[in-house]
Design a protein around this motif. Structure first.
Motif, PDB file in Angstrom:
ATOM      1  N   PRO A  12       0.818  -0.986   0.040  1.00  0.00           N
ATOM      2  CA  PRO A  12       0.144  -0.121  -0.091  1.00  0.00           C
ATOM      3  C   PRO A  12       0.765   1.274  -0.058  1.00  0.00           C
ATOM      4  N   THR A  13       0.219   2.279  -0.079  1.00  0.00           N
ATOM      5  CA  THR A  13       0.625   3.621  -0.260  1.00  0.00           C
ATOM      6  C   THR A  13       1.708   4.094   1.042  1.00  0.00           C
ATOM      7  N   ALA A  14       2.597   4.389   1.004  1.00  0.00           N
ATOM      8  CA  ALA A  14       3.609   4.930   2.128  1.00  0.00           C
ATOM      9  C   ALA A  14       4.187   3.540   2.860  1.00  0.00           C
ATOM     10  N   ASP A  34      10.174   2.016 -10.681  1.00  0.00           N
ATOM     11  CA  ASP A  34       8.875   2.672  -9.854  1.00  0.00           C
ATOM     12  C   ASP A  34       7.532   2.787 -10.543  1.00  0.00           C
ATOM     13  N   SER A  35       6.816   1.672 -10.518  1.00  0.00           N
ATOM     14  CA  SER A  35       5.644   1.800 -11.552  1.00  0.00           C
ATOM     15  C   SER A  35       4.649   2.927 -11.245  1.00  0.00           C
ATOM     16  N   GLY A  36       4.391   3.230  -9.805  1.00  0.00           N
ATOM     17  CA  GLY A  36       3.613   4.146  -9.524  1.00  0.00           C
ATOM     18  C   GLY A  36       3.953   5.641 -10.053  1.00  0.00           C
ATOM     19  N   ALA A  37       5.272   5.744 -10.537  1.00  0.00           N
ATOM     20  CA  ALA A  37       5.680   6.966 -11.237  1.00  0.00           C
ATOM     21  C   ALA A  37       4.928   6.964 -12.553  1.00  0.00           C
ATOM     22  N   LEU A  38       4.495   5.851 -13.091  1.00  0.00           N
ATOM     23  CA  LEU A  38       4.076   5.948 -14.392  1.00  0.00           C
ATOM     24  C   LEU A  38       2.527   6.315 -14.337  1.00  0.00           C
ATOM     25  N   TYR A  39       1.953   5.779 -13.261  1.00  0.00           N
ATOM     26  CA  TYR A  39       0.468   6.174 -13.094  1.00  0.00           C
ATOM     27  C   TYR A  39       0.362   7.512 -12.750  1.00  0.00           C
ATOM     28  N   ARG A  40       1.592   8.253 -12.052  1.00  0.00           N
ATOM     29  CA  ARG A  40       1.469   9.598 -11.700  1.00  0.00           C
ATOM     30  C   ARG A  40       1.897  10.262 -12.791  1.00  0.00           C
ATOM     31  N   VAL A  41       2.609   9.983 -13.769  1.00  0.00           N
ATOM     32  CA  VAL A  41       3.029  10.760 -14.927  1.00  0.00           C
ATOM     33  C   VAL A  41       1.611  10.951 -15.748  1.00  0.00           C
ATOM     34  N   MET A  94      -4.944  11.685  -7.936  1.00  0.00           N
ATOM     35  CA  MET A  94      -5.603  11.415  -9.157  1.00  0.00           C
ATOM     36  C   MET A  94      -5.158  10.221  -9.729  1.00  0.00           C
ATOM     37  N   ALA A  95      -3.763   9.897  -9.406  1.00  0.00           N
ATOM     38  CA  ALA A  95      -3.416   8.497  -9.932  1.00  0.00           C
ATOM     39  C   ALA A  95      -3.974   7.414  -9.436  1.00  0.00           C
ATOM     40  N   SER A  96      -4.328   7.304  -8.140  1.00  0.00           N
ATOM     41  CA  SER A  96      -5.319   6.386  -7.267  1.00  0.00           C
ATOM     42  C   SER A  96      -6.593   6.062  -8.238  1.00  0.00           C
ATOM     43  N   ILE A  98      -7.316   7.185 -11.342  1.00  0.00           N
ATOM     44  CA  ILE A  98      -7.613   6.801 -12.842  1.00  0.00           C
ATOM     45  C   ILE A  98      -6.760   5.238 -12.853  1.00  0.00           C
ATOM     46  N   ALA A  99      -6.312   4.639 -11.706  1.00  0.00           N
ATOM     47  CA  ALA A  99      -5.431   3.315 -11.882  1.00  0.00           C
ATOM     48  C   ALA A  99      -6.745   2.244 -11.774  1.00  0.00           C
ATOM     49  N   VAL A 100      -7.922   2.641 -11.598  1.00  0.00           N
ATOM     50  CA  VAL A 100      -9.040   1.568 -11.668  1.00  0.00           C
ATOM     51  C   VAL A 100      -9.437   1.201 -13.118  1.00  0.00           C
ATOM     52  N   LEU A 104      -6.191   1.586 -19.206  1.00  0.00           N
ATOM     53  CA  LEU A 104      -5.277   2.502 -18.891  1.00  0.00           C
ATOM     54  C   LEU A 104      -4.278   1.481 -18.437  1.00  0.00           C
ATOM     55  N   ARG A 105      -4.367   0.506 -17.506  1.00  0.00           N
ATOM     56  CA  ARG A 105      -3.622  -0.601 -16.981  1.00  0.00           C
ATOM     57  C   ARG A 105      -3.080  -1.368 -18.366  1.00  0.00           C
ATOM     58  N   ALA A 106      -3.693  -1.755 -19.226  1.00  0.00           N
ATOM     59  CA  ALA A 106      -3.394  -2.603 -20.148  1.00  0.00           C
ATOM     60  C   ALA A 106      -2.238  -1.519 -21.235  1.00  0.00           C
ATOM     61  N   ASP A 124       8.611  -1.850  -8.057  1.00  0.00           N
ATOM     62  CA  ASP A 124       7.737  -1.806  -6.959  1.00  0.00           C
ATOM     63  C   ASP A 124       6.400  -1.167  -7.381  1.00  0.00           C
ATOM     64  N   GLY A 125       5.324  -1.444  -6.661  1.00  0.00           N
ATOM     65  CA  GLY A 125       3.889  -1.154  -7.232  1.00  0.00           C
ATOM     66  C   GLY A 125       2.822  -1.673  -6.524  1.00  0.00           C
ATOM     67  N   ARG A 126       1.828  -1.994  -7.177  1.00  0.00           N
ATOM     68  CA  ARG A 126       0.653  -2.731  -6.594  1.00  0.00           C
ATOM     69  C   ARG A 126       0.304  -4.259  -7.038  1.00  0.00           C
ATOM     70  N   ASP A 127       0.813  -4.312  -8.302  1.00  0.00           N
ATOM     71  CA  ASP A 127       0.471  -5.504  -9.034  1.00  0.00           C
ATOM     72  C   ASP A 127       1.591  -6.187  -9.800  1.00  0.00           C
ATOM     73  N   MET A 128       2.730  -5.680  -9.147  1.00  0.00           N
ATOM     74  CA  MET A 128       4.043  -6.392  -9.874  1.00  0.00           C
ATOM     75  C   MET A 128       4.074  -7.559  -9.880  1.00  0.00           C
ATOM     76  N   GLY A 129       3.727  -8.448  -8.542  1.00  0.00           N
ATOM     77  CA  GLY A 129       3.772  -9.773  -8.515  1.00  0.00           C
ATOM     78  C   GLY A 129       2.725 -10.572  -9.114  1.00  0.00           C
ATOM     79  N   ARG A 179      -9.611   2.296  -2.387  1.00  0.00           N
ATOM     80  CA  ARG A 179      -9.545   2.262  -3.675  1.00  0.00           C
ATOM     81  C   ARG A 179      -8.657   1.324  -4.302  1.00  0.00           C
ATOM     82  N   ASP A 180      -7.441   1.243  -3.987  1.00  0.00           N
ATOM     83  CA  ASP A 180      -6.450   0.449  -4.606  1.00  0.00           C
ATOM     84  C   ASP A 180      -6.632  -1.025  -4.237  1.00  0.00           C
ATOM     85  N   SER A 181      -7.258  -1.319  -3.107  1.00  0.00           N
ATOM     86  CA  SER A 181      -7.572  -2.840  -2.865  1.00  0.00           C
ATOM     87  C   SER A 181      -8.948  -3.192  -3.579  1.00  0.00           C
TER      88      SER A 181
END
Ligand code: DC
Length: 218
Positions: A12-14, A34-41, A94-96, A98-100, A104-106, A124-129, A179-181
């Motif tokens: 999770p975040t932080a 840092d996969s979260g950086a891509l969602y943030r961009v 905003m990243a959190s 839109i990540a739904v 976009l994920r694809a 690192d991220g939420r769905d790397m594994g 939201r992420d879970s």
């Protein structure tokens, strides 16, 4: 030729996974994603270009034209440095949001897989594994209590000179966790074969050492 090995660190975040993943990568001499950086961009661009957070197709189109450049900790986009901008709280929120969206994920999937290069990758991220690197040699699900994460974020923001309020941070972290879970597309959850690690009472060095030990045992 077999693919370069991947260590996936989700959480999770932080939870501290960014710092931990970077240090593990440095210790092994591997690449870092840092996969979260891509969602943030994508979130930053969406905010700037007025793309609605509900517009899945518009967001996927933004992601498809993304050509971010990672240079150590610096991230740039078409020659413009966005390292600080993407860390803003409004961009994270905003990243959190839109990540739904599955489209976009694809759209970000191949970009993420492209970071897998010899001698190895720590991602690192939420769905790397679970989604992006399901064949990772080691999967770590790094958590910490929401209170510990709020304290860490509070300290981090204060050190940067940004005043923050613990109660608001707690509220924000809980909303983001939910939201992420709770999303149906690649929700935040440990992979079945992930090693779970609660870092609430551990320092960064202890977490890094444990992950390196787990990797050494593989
Ligand atoms: O790790 P972070 O806080 O920088 O990520 C920002 C947001 O991006 C996070 O709230 C959810 C989303 N994200 C995701 O859905 N999948 C990932 N692999 C990484 C991040």
């Amino acid at each position: 030729m077999s693919a370069a090995p991947v260590i996936a660190i989700d959480g999770p975040t932080a939870s501290g996974k960014g710092t931990v993943a970077q240090r593990v990568a440095a210790a092994l001499g591997w690449h870092y994603l840092d996969s979260g950086a891509l969602y943030r961009v994508v979130a930053l661009l969406a905010l700037e270009e007025g793309v609605d957070p509900g517009d899945a197709a518009g967001l996927a189109a933004l992601a498809r034209r993304l050509q971010p450049r990672f240079d150590g900790e610096r991230i740039s986009l078409d020659g413009r440095e966005v390292t600080e901008d993407i860390r803003r709280e409004d961009v994270g929120a905003m990243a959190s949001r839109i990540a739904v969206h599955a489209p976009l994920r694809a759209a970000l999937l191949e970009l993420q897989k492209g970071f897998r290069r010899p001698p190895g990758l720590v991602a690192d991220g939420r769905d790397m594994g679970t989604v992006v690197f399901p064949d990772a040699v080691l999967k770590v699900f790094l958590t910490a209590s929401v209170e510990a994460r709020a304290q860490r974020r509070h300290k981090q923001l204060n050190e940067k000179g940004f005043p923050s309020n613990i109660a608001i941070l707690l509220q924000d972290l809980r909303a983001r966790d939910e939201r992420d879970s709770g999303r149906s597309a690649a929700p935040l959850r440990p992979a079945e074969d992930a090693c779970q690690l609660d870092s609430s009472d551990l320092c960064i060095e202890q977490v890094v050492a444990l992950i390196l030990r787990w990797y050494g045992e593989r």
